[in-house]
Motif scaffolding. Structure first.
Motif, PDB file in Angstrom:
ATOM      1  N   GLY A   1       0.821  -1.214   0.000  1.00 20.35           N
ATOM      2  CA  GLY A   1       0.000   0.000   0.000  1.00 20.35           C
ATOM      3  C   GLY A   1       0.849   1.255   0.000  1.00 20.35           C
ATOM      4  O   GLY A   1       0.543   2.235  -0.697  1.00 20.35           O
TER       5      GLY A   1
ATOM      6  N   ILE B   1       2.309   1.808  -3.516  1.00 23.30           N
ATOM      7  CA  ILE B   1       1.296   2.296  -4.450  1.00 23.30           C
ATOM      8  C   ILE B   1       1.014   3.774  -4.200  1.00 23.30           C
ATOM      9  O   ILE B   1       0.906   4.573  -5.143  1.00 23.30           O
ATOM     10  CB  ILE B   1       0.014   1.449  -4.320  1.00 23.30           C
ATOM     11  N   THR B   2       0.923   4.155  -2.954  1.00 22.44           N
ATOM     12  CA  THR B   2       0.662   5.558  -2.618  1.00 22.44           C
ATOM     13  C   THR B   2       1.807   6.457  -3.063  1.00 22.44           C
ATOM     14  O   THR B   2       1.585   7.524  -3.662  1.00 22.44           O
ATOM     15  CB  THR B   2       0.435   5.698  -1.103  1.00 22.44           C
TER      16      THR B   2
ATOM     17  N   SER C   1      -8.001  -3.437  -0.710  1.00 24.41           N
ATOM     18  CA  SER C   1      -9.057  -2.443  -0.505  1.00 24.41           C
ATOM     19  C   SER C   1      -9.028  -1.897   0.920  1.00 24.41           C
ATOM     20  O   SER C   1      -9.430  -0.746   1.155  1.00 24.41           O
ATOM     21  CB  SER C   1     -10.426  -3.043  -0.820  1.00 24.41           C
TER      22      SER C   1
ATOM     23  N   ARG D   1      -6.493  -0.958   2.353  1.00 21.40           N
ATOM     24  CA  ARG D   1      -5.475   0.089   2.355  1.00 21.40           C
ATOM     25  C   ARG D   1      -5.698   1.148   1.282  1.00 21.40           C
ATOM     26  O   ARG D   1      -5.215   2.273   1.418  1.00 21.40           O
ATOM     27  CB  ARG D   1      -4.095  -0.566   2.172  1.00 21.40           C
ATOM     28  N   LEU D   2      -6.399   0.788   0.215  1.00 14.64           N
ATOM     29  CA  LEU D   2      -6.545   1.707  -0.918  1.00 14.64           C
ATOM     30  C   LEU D   2      -7.980   2.134  -1.169  1.00 14.64           C
ATOM     31  O   LEU D   2      -8.218   3.042  -1.967  1.00 14.64           O
ATOM     32  CB  LEU D   2      -6.006   1.043  -2.194  1.00 14.64           C
TER      33      LEU D   2
ATOM     34  N   MET E   1      -9.961   1.224  -6.529  1.00 14.38           N
ATOM     35  CA  MET E   1      -8.505   1.285  -6.605  1.00 14.38           C
ATOM     36  C   MET E   1      -8.027   1.982  -7.873  1.00 14.38           C
ATOM     37  O   MET E   1      -6.865   2.352  -7.977  1.00 14.38           O
ATOM     38  CB  MET E   1      -7.933  -0.124  -6.534  1.00 14.38           C
TER      39      MET E   1
ATOM     40  N   THR F   1      -6.063   5.110  -7.655  1.00 16.97           N
ATOM     41  CA  THR F   1      -4.699   5.049  -7.138  1.00 16.97           C
ATOM     42  C   THR F   1      -3.728   4.717  -8.278  1.00 16.97           C
ATOM     43  O   THR F   1      -4.119   4.586  -9.433  1.00 16.97           O
ATOM     44  CB  THR F   1      -4.575   3.986  -6.037  1.00 16.97           C
TER      45      THR F   1
END
Length: 979
Positions: free
Chosen positions: A99, A102-103, A261, A263-264, A268, A271
């Motif tokens: 996560g 990805i962020t 999901s 975390r995001l 999604m 993101t």
């Protein structure tokens, strides 16, 4: 609003949109968007990761022009220097780190994919026996009849070896699930068969009054195979899932998507996560699924159960019936994995706003036991991916048999299913730290000509700081990683890939031939076999039954698909069987006007309703082919179309007056000049041309374009220039081209030209009164050598000039500086430029990193006067360099010829040249292997070279490093003559 005003408004908007699109093509070529930039498999080896390093590597990827990563939790091979064991894939800490990545990628505008398992195939610790891989197994028992028996039948032998598989962190308690499918008695003398399935109790006891004679009792059962992930990180060892089961895929993806999901969020797509990715299917052994029999019945129309023993015993049914049953069996497995695994994955991921990607195109046997029809398996995906290996075998390449695994098959699937991206895992190899960018570019360009348009490096090594340098590595692929010296100067390499990929993503693929590759499964596109059938100068797509039946039509003189792909004719290679549905569609296409080259089929392939199906098939075939025999009669009209047998594709296209799309006039082997052609809705024709030979080549290239202005787009430099040297004939435009070893170029045809007023187009070039364009094999030298050139149009001479090249040799008296912390004497003066490996200084001999060359040289005002070009020319650079001249950064040099234009940067008087050269890791690994350091420079779990299990590093050859040979300034002057 009046009709006139509406018409004017329409045309204004049309012209504006067209001009905007053409400007956008150029702008995006110079600055390619994120979806054209190369990505990489980002290996988090043994479940190790480091938050600061994740951020650092994402920032580095952005800086060097990459587009993102596919996160890949993976194990490694066992060596004497093990990698630290990290956490479980998608455990809470792992999911948090994913996560975070990805962020952070989203902040940088990068894209992330996530491989759905630790290593491959699909599965993990969350897959239980119920959802795991299954197979069908048997046992035989011989009995004598004439009595009543109550016999406990022996269980089929189930693969073992997993029960004892343990590790410090994970104990795999494997107890196979077994379910009886079928029990049959076979009389060994009469061959009569009796189904005894209903007579077997739940405990496996057969109660039967046995007729006289000798009988073989065959018990078939389904069982979990216990197959594990291939190379998972140690704490992530788990079962592969049942790829044929929709419920197993649902369990699998619900677990993964649930973790993400949390975390995001559920959407999604907002993101940086763009897809989940499934690597190649490499499940071994028998295959089965609990719902197979019902799915078989629904898809094939009959019960498979009585035929199952034929899987193991080829004498169980007739040869003809066996072939048909196996066809139906394999088709069912193919349909099930495509719909229940791949398409199910697409639908589940799309609900969360992301895509589903997979390498679902093979390779097939004997490499892997892939069960699918590969065009459909790739076509249903959001993103289809193939693979090609780094191959240094020049003989194989020159022979024309160089294998680019799965590229053409994936490209065909993308084209006929109306998708955009043809992806590939690029540069897979066992020879880690042995990269050669000249070989890599040639291999890559070849893949581009087969249809590739999005590159995913195999691999980019994640380097947690505690792992040392280069740290933990998965032992395959060209290693792109933060400790790889050349990586930080690789932007030129990545920009080349991005520019090339961008142009090859535009519009539609242009091909004349549509090849039906059959209805069987497994099935894979055989690139070179089909290419030879189609012939030089024409290109093709392969197509499957589904797209023929559902979406192929004929209108306006072409076979067409809904996404705009179109073809001149269809080729069906020698096939004796064909499905009735495909034949019915061929009948409609022929009636509408299609041209089809095909042998008359003899039968349908399936066992279902055989006599009736065969009768219908033969009735249609007799109506279409009539008395065509391929010798005396080779073609007949059918409706508005034509059926052909006994003629080559080349012959039929010639009869249809369809000239080659591309050909060359060259003394070299034309097969080594590869091409691909795409056309846009805005009227651009985009050709990519690649020299796959081992020498520079000059040739005339002829393109099937007759009324458009040509431009040369160089994706290596970003240069775009108008081409005035063009011969516009009845069917082709011919242009002189020169390509270095492994060179490539785009020729883009855009705006229409008025052929009646084309006096500015140069149709002949003479040098010293000898014609060099059109191509003259007697004068086959570069068009840039000294001489007097005369340029002529079809009506007059428009220019004459004397070209003079001269060189200033600046090869001597360089200064080179190495990093102080790695070389005891970091400053050196060089009389000549030789490889660092030739140095008596051990620090330099085994140096891996960046060293900087400095040179001051002087040019007179007279040297610059009247110069049309001044170029810096370097014999060889190992491996990548960044060049500064008089304080200006001129970019990267990474592939031969190592030449860069410097006219606008030079000045009369003193000039300061700085070249920073980075080599690879190999030499330092060798040095550390040879010298008994108290504290070696490197630490890696890979303790052997050439490949991770080949030679101790001390026995591995050193790679040339730095600048070698001559460095020159080439001054080109054009002295114009009066006409």
């Amino acid at each position: 609003m009046s009709i006139k005003i509406k018409i004017c408004f329409f045309w204004i908007m049309y012209i504006y949109s067209t001009c905007f699109a053409k400007a956008q093509l150029k702008d995006n070529f110079l600055n390619p968007p994120i979806d054209a930039r190369p990505k990489a498999l980002w290996t988090w080896v043994n479940g190790n990761y480091n938050y600061p390093q994740i951020k650092t590597e994402l920032e580095l990827a952005k800086r060097i022009g990459m587009g993102g990563f596919d996160i890949w939790d993976v194990g490694t091979i066992s060596t004497s220097k093990p990698a630290h064991i990290g956490g479980e894939f998608l455990g809470e800490p792992s999911a948090d780190a994913i996560g975070f990545a990805i962020t952070e990628a989203g902040k940088l505008g990068l894209e992330i994919g996530l491989i759905t398992s630790s290593s491959w195939n699909s599965g993990g610790k969350w897959i239980d026996n119920e959802n795991a891989c299954k197979g069908i197994f048997k046992t035989d028992t011989i009995i004598t009849g004439g009595k009543t028996i109550d016999l406990r039948l022996p269980l089929p032998e189930i693969p073992k070896g997993l029960e004892a598989m343990t590790s410090e962190f994970f104990k795999f308690n494997y107890q196979p699930l077994i379910k009886d499918l079928f029990v049959v008695a076979n009389n060994l003398k009469t061959k009569s068969k009796i189904d005894l399935t209903a007579k077997v109790s739940k405990e496996g006891i057969l109660h039967w009054e046995v007729p006289s004679g000798e009988w073989k009792l065959t018990r078939l059962a389904m069982a979990t195979t216990g197959e594990l992930l291939k190379v998972p990180s140690p704490k992530s060892l788990g079962l592969m899932l049942d790829h044929f089961s929709a419920s197993a895929q649902e369990v699998n993806l619900n677990y993964i998507l649930g973790k993400l999901s949390q975390r995001l969020g559920n959407n999604m797509g907002k993101t940086a996560l763009k897809y989940l990715y499934v690597d190649s299917y490499e499940v071994s052994g028998s295959k089965w699924s609990p719902d197979f029999l019902s799915e078989f019945y629904n898809r094939r129309g009959y019960d498979a159960l009585p035929f199952l023993p034929a899987i193991f015993d080829s004498t169980y049914i007739s040869v003809d019936s066996l072939a048909r049953f196996k066809y139906d069996l394999s088709k069912t497995f193919s349909d099930m994995i495509i719909e229940n695994h791949y398409l199910k994955g697409v639908r589940m991921c799309n609900k969360h706003g992301i895509g589903y990607a997979a390498e679902a195109a093979g390779p097939g046997a004997p490499v892997h036991n892939c069960p699918f029809e590969s065009i459909k398996s790739s076509g249903v995906l959001n993103y289809a991916r193939g693979e090609f290996w780094l191959n240094n075998d020049k003989d194989t390449l020159a022979s024309g048999d160089y294998k680019l695994d799965m590229i053409k098959g994936v490209a065909s699937a993308v084209h006929v299913y109306g998708k955009k991206y043809v992806e590939a895992e690029a540069f897979t190899t066992a020879s880690i730290y042995d990269e050669d960018f000249n070989v890599m570019k040639k291999n890559l360009d070849n893949a581009f000509t087969w249809g590739l348009n999005r590159v995913v490096f195999h691999t980019f090594q994640h380097n947690p700081s505690e792992a040392g340098a280069p740290g933990y590595n998965y032992p395959f692929g060209v290693v792109f990683g933060s400790f790889q010296p050349w990586l930080k100067v690789s932007k030129g390499f990545n920009d080349y890939i991005a520019r090339t990929s961008y142009l090859l993503q535009q519009g539609n693929f242009i091909a004349d031939v549509l090849v039906y590759y059959g209805d069987q499964a497994p099935n894979f596109v055989k690139e070179h076999t089909l290419s030879r059938l189609v012939g030089d100068g024409y290109d093709f797509d392969a197509i499957n039954s589904e797209q023929i039946i559902k979406n192929l039509s004929f209108n306006d003189g072409r076979l067409r698909l809904p996404n705009g792909q179109s073809y001149q004719l269809m080729l069906i290679p020698e096939e004796s069987v064909i499905s009735l549905d495909v034949l019915r569609k061929l009948e409609l296409l022929l009636a509408s006007g299609a041209v089809v080259i095909a042998k008359k089929p003899l039968a349908v392939p399936s066992l279902f309703d055989l006599n009736h199906q065969n009768t219908q098939m033969q009735n249609i075939a007799n109506k279409i082919w009539r008395n065509i025999d391929g010798f005396n009669i080779k073609q007949l009209n059918f409706g508005k179309g034509t059926i052909v047998y006994g003629k080559s594709v080349k012959q039929v296209l010639a009869e249809q007056i369809v000239p080659k799309d591309f050909y060359t006039n060259s003394s070299s082997d034309s097969k080594l000049i590869r091409y691909i052609h795409r056309g846009t809705t805005n009227g651009e024709d985009i050709y990519f041309i690649s020299n796959q030979g081992d020498s520079a080549i000059r040739f005339d290239a002829s393109f099937r374009i007759i009324n458009k202005q040509a431009e040369l787009w160089n994706s290596l430099t970003g240069e775009i220039k108008k081409i005035n040297e063009m011969i516009v004939g009845r069917s082709h435009t011919t242009i002189p081209l020169e390509l270095p070893i492994g060179g490539s170029v785009f020729i883009v045809f855009k705006d229409k030209i008025d052929l009646k007023n084309s006096d500015k187009l140069v149709s002949q070039i003479d040098r010293d009164n000898q014609t060099i364009f059109p191509f003259n094999s007697k004068n086959n030298t570069t068009m840039n050598i000294n001489g007097t050139y005369t340029l002529k149009t079809k009506n007059s001479t428009i220019e004459s000039y004397t070209l003079k090249n001269s060189w200033v040799d600046i090869s001597k008296n360089w200064e080179i500086r190495f990093p102080r912390n790695m070389v005891q004497k970091p400053y050196n003066s060089l009389d000549s430029l030789t490889s660092w490996t030739m140095s008596a200084n051990q620090d330099i001999k085994y140096f891996s990193g960046e060293a900087t060359y400095y040179k001051t040289f002087t040019l007179e005002e007279q040297d610059l006067k009247n110069a049309s070009s001044i170029a810096l020319e370097i014999d060889s650079i190992h491996k990548m360099a960044e060049v500064w001249l008089n304080g200006r950064n001129l970019g990267n040099l990474w592939v031969h010829p190592y030449t860069i234009e410097v006219l606008q940067t030079l000045r009369a008087g003193e000039n300061n040249l700085v070249i920073a050269v980075s080599n690879g890791l190999n030499n330092r690994m060798v040095g550390d292997g040879i010298e008994n350091h108290d504290r070696p420079y490197t630490y890696s779990n890979i303790d052997k070279g050439e490949c991770a299990w080949c030679k101790p590093w001390k026995e591995v050859a050193l790679h040339p490093s730095g600048i070698t040979g001559k460095v020159k300034i080439r001054i080109t002057k054009k002295l114009r003559s009066k006409i």
